[in-house]
Design a protein around this motif. Structure first.
Motif, PDB file in Angstrom:
ATOM      1  N   GLU A 291      60.976   8.247  24.155  1.00  0.00           N
ATOM      2  CA  GLU A 291      59.557   8.103  24.421  1.00  0.00           C
ATOM      3  C   GLU A 291      59.218   8.853  25.701  1.00  0.00           C
ATOM      4  N   VAL A 293      57.776   8.960  29.104  1.00  0.00           N
ATOM      5  CA  VAL A 293      57.411   7.956  30.097  1.00  0.00           C
ATOM      6  C   VAL A 293      56.165   8.413  30.848  1.00  0.00           C
ATOM      7  N   LEU A 294      56.161   9.699  31.186  1.00  0.00           N
ATOM      8  CA  LEU A 294      55.132  10.197  32.089  1.00  0.00           C
ATOM      9  C   LEU A 294      55.097  11.713  31.984  1.00  0.00           C
ATOM     10  N   SER A 296      53.707  14.808  34.394  1.00  0.00           N
ATOM     11  CA  SER A 296      53.252  14.945  35.775  1.00  0.00           C
ATOM     12  C   SER A 296      53.230  16.402  36.214  1.00  0.00           C
ATOM     13  N   TYR A 307      58.797  13.508  31.688  1.00  0.00           N
ATOM     14  CA  TYR A 307      59.870  12.545  31.903  1.00  0.00           C
ATOM     15  C   TYR A 307      60.052  11.723  30.635  1.00  0.00           C
ATOM     16  N   PRO A 345      64.818   9.323  33.081  1.00  0.00           N
ATOM     17  CA  PRO A 345      64.023   8.265  33.706  1.00  0.00           C
ATOM     18  C   PRO A 345      64.590   7.679  34.991  1.00  0.00           C
ATOM     19  N   CYS A 347      66.180   7.243  38.959  1.00  0.00           N
ATOM     20  CA  CYS A 347      65.915   7.673  40.339  1.00  0.00           C
ATOM     21  C   CYS A 347      67.037   8.577  40.834  1.00  0.00           C
ATOM     22  N   ASN A 389      70.863   2.414  37.043  1.00  0.00           N
ATOM     23  CA  ASN A 389      69.436   2.194  37.310  1.00  0.00           C
ATOM     24  C   ASN A 389      68.883   1.026  36.499  1.00  0.00           C
TER      25      ASN A 389
ATOM     26  N   ALA B  92      64.612   0.121  40.208  1.00  0.00           N
ATOM     27  CA  ALA B  92      64.317   1.330  39.435  1.00  0.00           C
ATOM     28  C   ALA B  92      63.837   1.044  38.028  1.00  0.00           C
ATOM     29  N   GLY B 113      60.511   1.051  43.007  1.00  0.00           N
ATOM     30  CA  GLY B 113      60.653   2.323  43.710  1.00  0.00           C
ATOM     31  C   GLY B 113      60.897   3.534  42.836  1.00  0.00           C
ATOM     32  N   ASN B 114      60.683   3.420  41.525  1.00  0.00           N
ATOM     33  CA  ASN B 114      60.881   4.567  40.637  1.00  0.00           C
ATOM     34  C   ASN B 114      59.517   5.167  40.305  1.00  0.00           C
ATOM     35  N   THR B 115      59.338   6.438  40.593  1.00  0.00           N
ATOM     36  CA  THR B 115      58.057   7.086  40.286  1.00  0.00           C
ATOM     37  C   THR B 115      57.851   7.229  38.779  1.00  0.00           C
ATOM     38  N   ILE B 116      58.949   7.093  38.016  1.00  0.00           N
ATOM     39  CA  ILE B 116      58.917   7.292  36.563  1.00  0.00           C
ATOM     40  C   ILE B 116      58.979   5.935  35.881  1.00  0.00           C
ATOM     41  N   LYS B 117      57.819   5.426  35.473  1.00  0.00           N
ATOM     42  CA  LYS B 117      57.795   4.092  34.864  1.00  0.00           C
ATOM     43  C   LYS B 117      56.861   4.096  33.665  1.00  0.00           C
ATOM     44  N   LYS B 118      57.284   3.416  32.639  1.00  0.00           N
ATOM     45  CA  LYS B 118      56.405   3.247  31.493  1.00  0.00           C
ATOM     46  C   LYS B 118      55.258   2.326  31.893  1.00  0.00           C
ATOM     47  N   ARG B 120      53.956  -0.006  30.178  1.00  0.00           N
ATOM     48  CA  ARG B 120      54.224  -1.405  29.850  1.00  0.00           C
ATOM     49  C   ARG B 120      55.243  -2.023  30.810  1.00  0.00           C
ATOM     50  N   ASP B 136      53.776   9.064  42.475  1.00  0.00           N
ATOM     51  CA  ASP B 136      53.657  10.447  42.953  1.00  0.00           C
ATOM     52  C   ASP B 136      52.867  11.315  41.970  1.00  0.00           C
ATOM     53  N   SER B 137      52.175  10.674  41.026  1.00  0.00           N
ATOM     54  CA  SER B 137      51.425  11.453  40.045  1.00  0.00           C
ATOM     55  C   SER B 137      50.178  10.700  39.616  1.00  0.00           C
ATOM     56  N   ASP B 140      50.761   8.182  36.609  1.00  0.00           N
ATOM     57  CA  ASP B 140      51.395   6.924  36.996  1.00  0.00           C
ATOM     58  C   ASP B 140      50.422   6.056  37.778  1.00  0.00           C
ATOM     59  N   PHE B 172      61.311  14.404  42.328  1.00  0.00           N
ATOM     60  CA  PHE B 172      60.451  13.335  42.838  1.00  0.00           C
ATOM     61  C   PHE B 172      59.573  13.833  43.973  1.00  0.00           C
ATOM     62  N   GLY B 173      58.416  13.240  44.069  1.00  0.00           N
ATOM     63  CA  GLY B 173      57.566  13.499  45.227  1.00  0.00           C
ATOM     64  C   GLY B 173      56.578  14.619  45.001  1.00  0.00           C
TER      65      GLY B 173
END
Lengths: 405, 405
Positions: A291, A293-294, A296, A307, A345, A347, A389, B92, B113-118, B120, B136-137, B140, B172-173
């Motif tokens: 899937e 995730v994001l 960006s 991602y 996905p 860190c 993670n 994460a 702390g994970n910039t990549i998150k679903k 849900r 960072d996006s 998100d 990241f970032g």
């Protein structure tokens, strides 16, 4: 042998730069995904395709003993299918021996193909009935002689891996001279000095590469014969490809080159043959659904970052160095495409799948959409981390295309 | 703050070429290994050392909120110890949130702390009480605003990772300019625009490196302030080292440079501080015991190959690119040494630990002997594959040096 290119799915791929939308993936897998909508990421294997591949190779190399390289995909259902077809098994560890035996394999069908084995693991295998072992060092040979007396041994020689997408470096194998010494020593130790193996590197795109190994094997045969030791077997190893983004020759090309090389080196004295396909049997039979995730535009640049919920640490270990470039299929195929960086996905900065390799994906892709990695049946699920993670390991589902309505 | 070099174990190491015999490893772990003789490979953690490290950092940075980076070692006992000490947690994934909560952490102590998150997964975290999120996006951020309304957000900026043994690349970032835009947008969306984070790369050997991030954070603070958004927090990320073969400065050097940088950039307007140590807390607290499988002069050359039962796929993922060079201790220490290549037990050519890095080990070493990898408490067990080549994942045992006789 016939030209199997139409069915092996490893030829006439659009090469290199991953324009990847063709619907080469099997319908039964898509049907399963559509109906069951399993949580992602997950790997779905079509057992019918595993059987097809085994039979293709069986037909193409009728005299070779086919030892499935269990490490490529140790899903019990896959191993069970191959037991049913009469396959033999190339195993790397006690765990893989236990798996094969549990699925009904005969101990005589097992080849302990890891040169790196603990003495007690050799002993255990012997107690379970395994009688065929690879070696490439004096220390390992001594262990086999002591705790697996009388067994057949073959010696692995180190050969050029040029043309392979995932070469082996110098970790395995010895020179033909050392191999001959070890095999002569094997006979002195009461073992059956059986033959020679080599591995020309996984996902080998050059059918002529087997000549390196076959000619090295001939030298070991000759050396041993001069000392009264008659070897009888050549193990052709692995290396047959699956269908990634690059173009790979059809199976028939590999078989023709191997036959020519055997004729050139051994003539009428054709040895017994073993072959250890892994990727070739299971690679194209699997689809990995992930899937998004994001998406960006993380850094002002020319590519957006996509991602996925699958990455290097939960199944895509072979994207290290971007060695294996999977073909992709998405839920937005047909929409205009743009260049992307693909990442996993976690860190972890190394959890980037494709940055140097130029992939293009639909510009409309967004979180919640799906991306399928095709031909992902080999060297994926078993590499998953137990929980890096906090992500769970990649599950595998099996379908059977021959049993679908 | 005092010079902690004597106890942190990260200074005055013999640098570079891995002459590694000093008995810096903790006694409680050796006692456990001697008494219990667990099957190898295994990781043994000393909880007393985890506590010591946390307290050292607590003392050295009394005003910073310490968020343990769970990914470094998610062993439940380790997390439980840190809950008991009042630590916060950098997580994460949903799995890591569940782990922390199960060990008694308060939801308010958790930083996602994970910039990549679903989307849900953000919603789920919010339902569990988590109210602090990195971003960072734009995509998100929009998710957070919708499903975690009113939460605190901080934005990760991309900074130079020079000096890090495992840099993050560009995954990241974002730029300080983008960060300021996102944080202003966050406020428009009803979120609490809290601050800025950065990561100067894991195992960062250059204490001055934090200046890159702190000065970038200041620019974001200024930019936001000009638009009426007052940020309040700087997240210093991870990067503090553990004791591998290279020499690393003592903690005091890092703290001094960070304090100087904060003074230079923020003066009397000192922001709230977060820090996300992982490796620093658990790295030196763990010893990984392995067994020598085989020693082989595989190829006529200058080095013998030592094959261990631990490799890149069952715990030593950070030996990729030979980035992390563990100190070693063996059951034959004291015997004359010779140069070796170190490799893992799988049938995978990439499962080589150290080939370019020059390691020397006792020439008497042979199959059945043990080799300990010191300071192996971070980024090892959780990276293990579920069963590549049929080898089981690395188990972790915990001892407590404060409770030993």
């Amino acid at each position: 042998m016939t030209d199997l290119s139409a069915t092996t799915g490893v030829t006439d791929r659009p090469s290199g730069t991953a324009q990847q939308t063709e619907s080469a993936a099997p319908d039964p897998i898509l049907q399963f995904l559509d109906r069951q909508r399993p949580e992602t990421p997950c790997l779905v294997m079509d057992l019918a395709q595993v059987r097809d591949r085994y039979r293709q190779l069986r037909t193409a190399l009728p005299d070779a003993r086919i030892c499935y390289a269990v490490k490529a995909n140790p899903t019990p259902e896959v191993v069970g299918e191959l037991v049913g077809l009469g396959a033999s098994f190339d195993v790397a560890s006690p765990g893989e021996i236990d798996l094969c035996l549990a699925k009904g394999a005969a101990p005589e069908s097992i080849s302990y193909g890891n040169t790196i084995k603990k003495r007690r693991d050799v002993a255990r295998a012997y107690e379970q009935g395994v009688r065929l072992f690879v070696t490439d060092s004096a220390a390992d040979l001594a262990n086999i002689a002591e705790v697996a007396p009388g067994s057949r041994v073959f010696c692995r020689v180190l050969v050029d891996n040029k043309g392979s997408r995932t070469p082996f470096g110098r970790k395995f194998g010895c020179s033909p001279e050392t191999a001959a010494q070890l095999l002569r020593r094997a006979r002195e130790l009461g073992l059956d000095a059986y033959g020679v193996s080599f591995h020309i590197g996984s996902q080998q795109l050059e059918p002529a590469a087997w000549e390196h190994g076959i000619s090295a094997a001939r030298r070991v045969f000759e050396d041993c014969a001069e000392h009264g030791v008659r070897l009888r077997m050549v193990n052709l190893g692995g290396g047959l490809p699956a269908g990634y983004t690059e173009s790979a020759p059809p199976l028939a090309d590999y078989v023709r080159r191997i036959e020519e090389s055997l004729d050139r080196n051994f003539g009428a004295q054709r040895p017994e043959l073993l072959i250890e396909p892994g990727r070739f049997i299971v690679g194209d039979a699997g689809v990995l659904r992930s899937e998004v995730v994001l998406v960006s535009d993380a850094v002002a640049g020319d590519r957006s970052w996509v991602y996925l919920d699958i990455g290097r640490y939960n199944g895509l270990a072979e994207t290290e160095g971007e060695a294996i470039t999977y073909r992709l299929r998405t839920s937005r195929d047909g929409d205009p495409r743009g260049p992307v960086v693909l990442a996993g996905p976690t860190c972890d900065g190394d959890d980037v799948l494709y940055q140097r390799t130029r992939y293009e994906l639909p510009r409309t892709l967004r979180g919640g959409d799906w991306v399928d990695l095709l031909s992902a049946g080999a060297y994926t699920a078993s590499y998953s981390s137990v929980g890096f993670n906090g992500f769970t390991p990649l599950p595998t589902y099996c379908v059977d295309g021959d049993e679908q309505p």
